[in-house]
Write a protein that holds these residues in place. Sequence first.
Motif: not given
Length: 163
Positions: A57, A60-62, A65, A69, A128, A131-133
């Motif tokens: 996990s 998002e926005g890190s 990540l 991706e 998604a 606030d995490h992926a």
Amino acid sequence: MTTVDDAADTGPALRRFMRRWPGGVAVVTSAAGTEPVGCTVSAFLSVSLRPPLVLVSLAEGSRTLAAVERQGRFGVNVLAAAQSDLATRFAAPTCDRFSDVPYHWEHGVPVLEDTVAGAVCLVDRIVAAADHALVLGAVHHCRQDDTTRPVVFFAGSYYGLSP
């Protein structure tokens, strides 16, 4: 004992609740171009042995990540008891996380040295979740050191696991 029944207070209560769940500590790594990136995670688990899949996990926005991706692969580094300082470093919002940290490249991913275990995974899918992926990875390469003990996170502190 503390009990919370008000939905407005369950976020902080859940944080306190989860601190009561001891867990291993890992650093997820990837590459942004030729630069290594990574972050500390506590949400890491095995999903399947056939096919070999794991899940991490990531916020998002890190940067991590975004690199995962883009690159389509990531490393999972299970930290040893002597590496609790790395857990803190890779959780810090701004610092040169890889400065003076021994690592090598394995299948295009930075893999930390002296860990209990390490794996390189190819992204299978990303889901998604608030606030995490949730990143599912097909394990492409893995290794472990059967003589090294892991670090465990419990109640806001790191502990070495003893036999």
